[in-house]
Motif scaffolding. Structure first.
Motif, PDB file in Angstrom:
ATOM      1  N   ARG A  54      -0.432 -58.717 112.912  1.00  0.00           N
ATOM      2  CA  ARG A  54       0.828 -58.272 112.312  1.00  0.00           C
ATOM      3  C   ARG A  54       0.672 -58.028 110.820  1.00  0.00           C
ATOM      4  O   ARG A  54       1.191 -57.048 110.281  1.00  0.00           O
ATOM      5  CB  ARG A  54       1.928 -59.312 112.564  1.00  0.00           C
ATOM      6  N   ARG A  55      -0.058 -58.908 110.151  1.00  0.00           N
ATOM      7  CA  ARG A  55      -0.283 -58.701 108.715  1.00  0.00           C
ATOM      8  C   ARG A  55      -1.070 -57.427 108.473  1.00  0.00           C
ATOM      9  O   ARG A  55      -0.809 -56.674 107.532  1.00  0.00           O
ATOM     10  CB  ARG A  55      -1.022 -59.910 108.114  1.00  0.00           C
ATOM     11  N   GLN A  56      -2.048 -57.151 109.346  1.00  0.00           N
ATOM     12  CA  GLN A  56      -2.839 -55.934 109.189  1.00  0.00           C
ATOM     13  C   GLN A  56      -1.983 -54.681 109.390  1.00  0.00           C
ATOM     14  O   GLN A  56      -2.084 -53.720 108.631  1.00  0.00           O
ATOM     15  CB  GLN A  56      -4.008 -55.937 110.182  1.00  0.00           C
ATOM     16  N   VAL A  57      -1.113 -54.703 110.416  1.00  0.00           N
ATOM     17  CA  VAL A  57      -0.235 -53.555 110.672  1.00  0.00           C
ATOM     18  C   VAL A  57       0.669 -53.304 109.481  1.00  0.00           C
ATOM     19  O   VAL A  57       0.840 -52.157 109.035  1.00  0.00           O
ATOM     20  CB  VAL A  57       0.598 -53.792 111.947  1.00  0.00           C
ATOM     21  N   LEU A  58       1.254 -54.365 108.920  1.00  0.00           N
ATOM     22  CA  LEU A  58       2.169 -54.202 107.793  1.00  0.00           C
ATOM     23  C   LEU A  58       1.431 -53.754 106.531  1.00  0.00           C
ATOM     24  O   LEU A  58       1.936 -52.919 105.770  1.00  0.00           O
ATOM     25  CB  LEU A  58       2.918 -55.507 107.534  1.00  0.00           C
ATOM     26  N   ALA A  59       0.249 -54.283 106.295  1.00  0.00           N
ATOM     27  CA  ALA A  59      -0.522 -53.868 105.118  1.00  0.00           C
ATOM     28  C   ALA A  59      -0.887 -52.394 105.216  1.00  0.00           C
ATOM     29  O   ALA A  59      -0.786 -51.638 104.229  1.00  0.00           O
ATOM     30  CB  ALA A  59      -1.779 -54.727 104.986  1.00  0.00           C
ATOM     31  N   ASP A  60      -1.317 -51.950 106.398  1.00  0.00           N
ATOM     32  CA  ASP A  60      -1.646 -50.528 106.584  1.00  0.00           C
ATOM     33  C   ASP A  60      -0.413 -49.654 106.402  1.00  0.00           C
ATOM     34  O   ASP A  60      -0.493 -48.547 105.834  1.00  0.00           O
ATOM     35  CB  ASP A  60      -2.245 -50.302 107.974  1.00  0.00           C
ATOM     36  N   LEU A  61       0.738 -50.113 106.884  1.00  0.00           N
ATOM     37  CA  LEU A  61       1.977 -49.362 106.704  1.00  0.00           C
ATOM     38  C   LEU A  61       2.285 -49.190 105.222  1.00  0.00           C
ATOM     39  O   LEU A  61       2.667 -48.094 104.780  1.00  0.00           O
ATOM     40  CB  LEU A  61       3.128 -50.096 107.404  1.00  0.00           C
ATOM     41  N   GLY A  62       2.114 -50.257 104.449  1.00  0.00           N
ATOM     42  CA  GLY A  62       2.382 -50.169 103.010  1.00  0.00           C
ATOM     43  C   GLY A  62       1.512 -49.131 102.326  1.00  0.00           C
ATOM     44  O   GLY A  62       1.978 -48.372 101.470  1.00  0.00           O
ATOM     45  N   SER A  63       0.238 -49.053 102.718  1.00  0.00           N
ATOM     46  CA  SER A  63      -0.655 -48.070 102.088  1.00  0.00           C
ATOM     47  C   SER A  63      -0.236 -46.648 102.426  1.00  0.00           C
ATOM     48  O   SER A  63      -0.316 -45.746 101.589  1.00  0.00           O
ATOM     49  CB  SER A  63      -2.100 -48.331 102.535  1.00  0.00           C
ATOM     50  N   ARG A  64       0.251 -46.425 103.655  1.00  0.00           N
ATOM     51  CA  ARG A  64       0.670 -45.076 104.035  1.00  0.00           C
ATOM     52  C   ARG A  64       1.987 -44.677 103.364  1.00  0.00           C
ATOM     53  O   ARG A  64       2.150 -43.546 102.926  1.00  0.00           O
ATOM     54  CB  ARG A  64       0.801 -44.972 105.562  1.00  0.00           C
ATOM     55  N   LEU A  65       2.930 -45.620 103.276  1.00  0.00           N
ATOM     56  CA  LEU A  65       4.202 -45.304 102.640  1.00  0.00           C
ATOM     57  C   LEU A  65       4.020 -44.953 101.168  1.00  0.00           C
ATOM     58  O   LEU A  65       4.721 -44.093 100.627  1.00  0.00           O
ATOM     59  CB  LEU A  65       5.164 -46.495 102.763  1.00  0.00           C
ATOM     60  N   GLU A  66       3.065 -45.612 100.519  1.00  0.00           N
ATOM     61  CA  GLU A  66       2.823 -45.340  99.089  1.00  0.00           C
ATOM     62  C   GLU A  66       2.385 -43.905  98.863  1.00  0.00           C
ATOM     63  O   GLU A  66       2.692 -43.290  97.837  1.00  0.00           O
ATOM     64  CB  GLU A  66       1.767 -46.302  98.562  1.00  0.00           C
ATOM     65  N   VAL A  67       1.708 -43.321  99.878  1.00  0.00           N
ATOM     66  CA  VAL A  67       1.231 -41.937  99.757  1.00  0.00           C
ATOM     67  C   VAL A  67       2.266 -40.950 100.292  1.00  0.00           C
ATOM     68  O   VAL A  67       2.505 -39.892  99.703  1.00  0.00           O
ATOM     69  CB  VAL A  67      -0.095 -41.779 100.532  1.00  0.00           C
ATOM     70  N   LEU A  68       2.903 -41.290 101.404  1.00  0.00           N
ATOM     71  CA  LEU A  68       3.859 -40.375 102.027  1.00  0.00           C
ATOM     72  C   LEU A  68       5.091 -40.139 101.167  1.00  0.00           C
ATOM     73  O   LEU A  68       5.538 -38.997 100.982  1.00  0.00           O
ATOM     74  CB  LEU A  68       4.305 -40.931 103.397  1.00  0.00           C
ATOM     75  N   VAL A  69       5.680 -41.200 100.660  1.00  0.00           N
ATOM     76  CA  VAL A  69       6.918 -41.095  99.866  1.00  0.00           C
ATOM     77  C   VAL A  69       6.750 -41.916  98.587  1.00  0.00           C
ATOM     78  O   VAL A  69       7.314 -42.985  98.445  1.00  0.00           O
ATOM     79  CB  VAL A  69       8.128 -41.589 100.687  1.00  0.00           C
ATOM     80  N   TRP A 126       8.674 -58.086 108.629  1.00  0.00           N
ATOM     81  CA  TRP A 126       8.623 -57.064 109.681  1.00  0.00           C
ATOM     82  C   TRP A 126      10.022 -56.457 109.891  1.00  0.00           C
ATOM     83  O   TRP A 126      10.185 -55.243 109.943  1.00  0.00           O
ATOM     84  CB  TRP A 126       8.120 -57.701 110.977  1.00  0.00           C
ATOM     85  N   ASP A 127      11.031 -57.325 109.989  1.00  0.00           N
ATOM     86  CA  ASP A 127      12.396 -56.846 110.193  1.00  0.00           C
ATOM     87  C   ASP A 127      12.903 -56.069 108.977  1.00  0.00           C
ATOM     88  O   ASP A 127      13.663 -55.094 109.125  1.00  0.00           O
ATOM     89  CB  ASP A 127      13.328 -58.020 110.482  1.00  0.00           C
ATOM     90  N   ARG A 128      12.501 -56.481 107.789  1.00  0.00           N
ATOM     91  CA  ARG A 128      12.898 -55.744 106.586  1.00  0.00           C
ATOM     92  C   ARG A 128      12.315 -54.342 106.604  1.00  0.00           C
ATOM     93  O   ARG A 128      13.003 -53.365 106.261  1.00  0.00           O
ATOM     94  CB  ARG A 128      12.426 -56.495 105.343  1.00  0.00           C
ATOM     95  N   ALA A 129      11.038 -54.224 107.013  1.00  0.00           N
ATOM     96  CA  ALA A 129      10.417 -52.899 107.093  1.00  0.00           C
ATOM     97  C   ALA A 129      11.158 -52.017 108.095  1.00  0.00           C
ATOM     98  O   ALA A 129      11.432 -50.842 107.835  1.00  0.00           O
ATOM     99  CB  ALA A 129       8.946 -53.034 107.468  1.00  0.00           C
TER     100      ALA A 129
END
Length: 771
Positions: A702-717, A746-749
């Motif tokens: 779960r931590r890995q999924v959320l960390a990867d999401l953060g890296s993509r959001l920083e580039v996408l928007v 997770w729920d905040r995301a």
């Protein structure tokens, strides 16, 4: 064996079923319900008292989803705690929710009463200190339906599980129930309280009494249909030990006549049909039989008998004879006879009854499609009476969707509700939309009596096209706006507002085609409930009009709110809120419990839960304190799927979901669009879909999924989710969030991505129309 939790010791209730817990001070927050009704003639004033106690060692917010009569006008609320008495104030619903949330944040006691359906309400009581008791009293007025010489006082006592169709909605749920909100039922999570497991040994204490004053009418007898009552003069009391698992039904045999009563500025017209048999007309009849899983047991037997009795009364003959169809439905539709409408020959009726005899309960309650199919079958000959008879328990959650999608031009709809906890609100609204009758069957003993009534309803009306003329009536206040037809044995009741007492003229067409007319002179009466009962009927018509989506939403909503506040009657767009000025806790309650309800009497809870699609009660739903490391969390019951974890409520959110102010504030969040032509909302929606698709069991994953999401959001928007991205980046740290903190992140995301990907003009849930 005792188990240690954050709030102290609890122990499993071994004879209660899986997941039920008990503390030393009790097991559930709702201790008792007391109902005291005073019947005066053909109306009743009722006081309903709910006692809540906090059995935990932390401040508590208790939520109780409960039924009330669908025609009742809730006119007052009072909260009592310790030496404090606080009168509730009726406000626009969003404002009431904001006041309630602000009071909890400030550490004050507060109570909030909201309407979810005409017969389903939610009571929230917050900041109950440990060991303290809070009492909430609701006052209401209701008319007593009268037909065939009997008036009926029906008081529902349990919200039965309902079938929830549709596609799950994005975003956090708007309530704390067991079901997900869907596009067909946007507030499903607010009408699906957890259900007590069979054999739960400590039910809510129930007391109920009825005082009867005939008010000049001749009272020939009183009978209780489902409960044993004791009589003391004109006061009837329920036997101790009864559970909140079925409707209370009391029938009073009166002599009543046609009249026009005026109380203040409110008039009530009661019209009796003319005597004598009606000339029969050819009919097209479609019988819809609900065979879903909730209909199992005696209900299925009664439904088959009811439908077969209707088939047997159809008139044959090639010229002027009846035509009919029989459709049984769950999640599928099955026809008794092939093709379109069939002539009611002896052979066709025999085959239809044979089909009915083979039916067994199964599946879910997809009610919209069979109703639409019935309407399509009746779209032909205008010289014939076109009739739909629906036999069901009515346990669906998408009432507004059904009523909004049906076009019943010239089609009469009669509903037969079979259950001891029937969804009378919906069945009554559907019958009213089709200018028909709603009959309720709470036991097999009642079936023959009801079927006699139904036979008269599906026969030719005694008078059609009834209209009312009263020179002093206030335009636009009549309820029902279209009186409908007069049937033998069934008085027609019309209410409205007037500037002064004045004569009433009723006109229509008799069954033989001749003009029919009746004049009534008004009689002044003193009935304090008359205005509230009229206002409730008027509000129901306005709310149904809003749900249908026929007119622009804003004017309708404003008119509904103004009417509700002016006459002090609760509706779906207003709420009663009571706030104690005394501070009793250090802030908002740390523990929240939704009161589980009884399983309706006669239901097989295992099959009903399976066919309704309901998950097992969530851990903690019975009042178990929040889980701590090493504490006991009851596993889900076998055969159930656990519900998704609810999103953490945002700051400023009200009970059971975000308050209106938060939704609007979130919708107004500034959004920076990147210069390049990229559909960022679509990309964020895709990220949201992926995040919802899987929630790994392993914290490392779960931590890995959320960390990867953060890296993509920083580039996408870039710059859009700055704070969220920073929080997600901490998941790369081995010392990053774990346990409850990881779940909250997770729920905040999920919540923030949904807010960005969804349309900005998002309405509060009570304003949403089903799709």
């Amino acid at each position: 064996m005792k188990i240690e939790t954050l709030s102290g010791e609890v122990e499993p209730v071994l004879d209660a079923g899986l997941g039920a817990l008990r503390t030393e001070r009790g097991n559930l927050p709702l201790e008792s319900v007391d109902i005291r009704a005073a019947v005066t003639g053909l109306s009743a004033r009722v006081t309903m008292t709910q006692d809540f106690q906090n059995p935990f060692d932390v401040p508590l917010e208790a939520t109780y989803v409960f039924p009330l009569p669908d025609r009742a006008a809730v006119t007052g609320m009072r909260m009592e705690a310790a030496d404090r008495i606080v009168e509730g104030v009726l406000k626009e619903r969003g404002q009431a929710r904001e006041d309630y949330a602000a009071a909890l944040a400030a550490g004050q006691r507060a109570a909030l009463a909201e309407e979810e359906r005409p017969d389903v309400f939610t009571m929230s009581v917050g900041n109950i200190p440990p060991g303290e008791r809070v009492t909430v009293r609701l006052t209401l007025s209701q008319p007593l339906p009268y037909e065939d010489g009997e008036a009926t006082l029906r008081f529902p006592l349990v919200v039965a599980p309902r079938y929830i169709p549709g596609t799950p909605l994005d975003g956090p749920p708007v309530g704390a129930g067991t079901r997900s909100d869907t596009d067909a039922v946007p507030d499903a999570s607010r009408i699906s309280p957890p259900v007590l497991l069979p054999g739960f040994p400590y039910p809510v204490r129930l007391s109920l009494s009825v005082d009867v004053d005939p008010a000049g009418l001749s009272l020939d007898g009183v009978r209780s249909s489902l409960h044993t009552v004791t009589t003391d003069g004109r006061t009837l009391r329920l036997e101790p030990g009864e559970r909140l698992d079925r409707d209370f039904v009391l029938r009073l045999r009166y002599d009543a006549g046609a009249s026009c009563a005026v109380s203040g500025e409110t008039f009530t017209v009661t019209v009796l049909p003319p005597a004598g048999p009606a000339v029969p007309r050819p009919r097209d009849v479609v019988i819809l039989l609900d065979r879903s899983g909730s209909m199992m047991g005696w209900k299925m037997v009664a439904a088959r008998r009811a439908a077969a009795r209707i088939v047997d009364t159809l008139r044959g003959g090639t010229e002027g004879g009846d035509r009919f169809a029989v459709l049984s439905f769950d999640h599928e539709i099955e026809r008794a006879l092939p093709g379109e409408l069939s002539a009611a020959t002896s052979r066709a009726r025999y085959r239809a009854v044979e089909h009915l005899a083979r039916l067994e309960a199964r599946g879910g309650t997809e009610m919209l499609r069979p109703l639409e199919e019935a309407v399509a079958l009746l779209s032909g000959d205008g010289d014939r009476d076109r009739i739909i008879v629906l036999v069901t328990d009515g346990q669906v959650g998408n009432e507004d969707q059904i009523l909004g999608r049906l076009s019943l031009d010239g089609i009469r709809v009669h509903t037969i509700g079979i259950d001891q906890a029937v969804n009378a609100g919906f069945l009554g609204r559907l019958a009213a939309a089709g200018a028909g009758r709603c009959e309720l069957v709470e036991s097999e003993d009642r079936l023959d009596e009801v079927m006699d009534h139904v036979h008269r309803r599906i026969a030719t009306p005694a008078v059609t096209g009834v209209s009312l003329e009263m020179p002093t009536a206030v335009p636009g206040t009549q309820a029902p706006a279209r009186p409908g037809d007069l049937f033998p044995g069934v008085p027609l009741v019309v209410r409205g507002r007037c500037t002064a007492p004045g004569p009433v003229t009723l006109r229509g067409v008799a069954a033989d085609g001749s003009p029919w007319e009746q004049r009534l002179e008004p009689v002044a009466t003193e009935n304090p409930a008359a205005t509230a009962i009229w206002a409730r009927a008027h509000l129901r018509e306005l709310e149904d009009h809003y749900s249908s989506g026929v007119a622009a939403a804003h004017p309708d909503v404003e008119r509904i709110i103004d009417t509700s506040l002016r006459y002090g009657v609760l509706c779906r767009f207003t709420a009663f809120v009571a706030v104690d000025t005394r501070v009793v806790t250090d802030g908002a309650p740390t523990h929240k419990v939704i009161q589980p309800v009884e399983s309706p009497a006669g239901w097989d809870t295992t099959l009903a839960a399976h066919t309704l699609g309901a998950p097992a009660p969530a851990p903690g739903a019975y009042g178990a304190p929040p889980a701590a490391p090493g504490s006991y969390t009851p596993p889900p019951a076998p055969g159930y799927m656990a519900p998704p974890a609810p999103a953490a409520p945002p700051a400023g959110g009200g009970p059971g979901g975000p308050a209106r102010g938060f939704v609007h504030a979130r919708a107004r969040m500034p959004r920076r669009e990147p210069a390049r032509a990229v559909d960022t909302h679509g990309q964020v929606a895709e990220e949201l879909r992926r995040l919802r698709a899987a929630r790994p069991a392993s914290e490392v994953e779960r931590r890995q999924v959320l960390a990867d999401l953060g890296s993509r959001l920083e580039v996408l928007v870039p710059g859009e989710f700055t704070e969220l991205v920073a929080a997600l980046r901490t998941c790369d740290d081995p010392a990053g969030p774990r346990g409850h903190a990881l779940d909250e992140l997770w729920d905040r995301a999920l919540s923030e991505l949904a807010a960005y990907a969804e349309p900005s003009e998002r309405k509060p849930f009570w304003h949403r129309r089903p799709r």
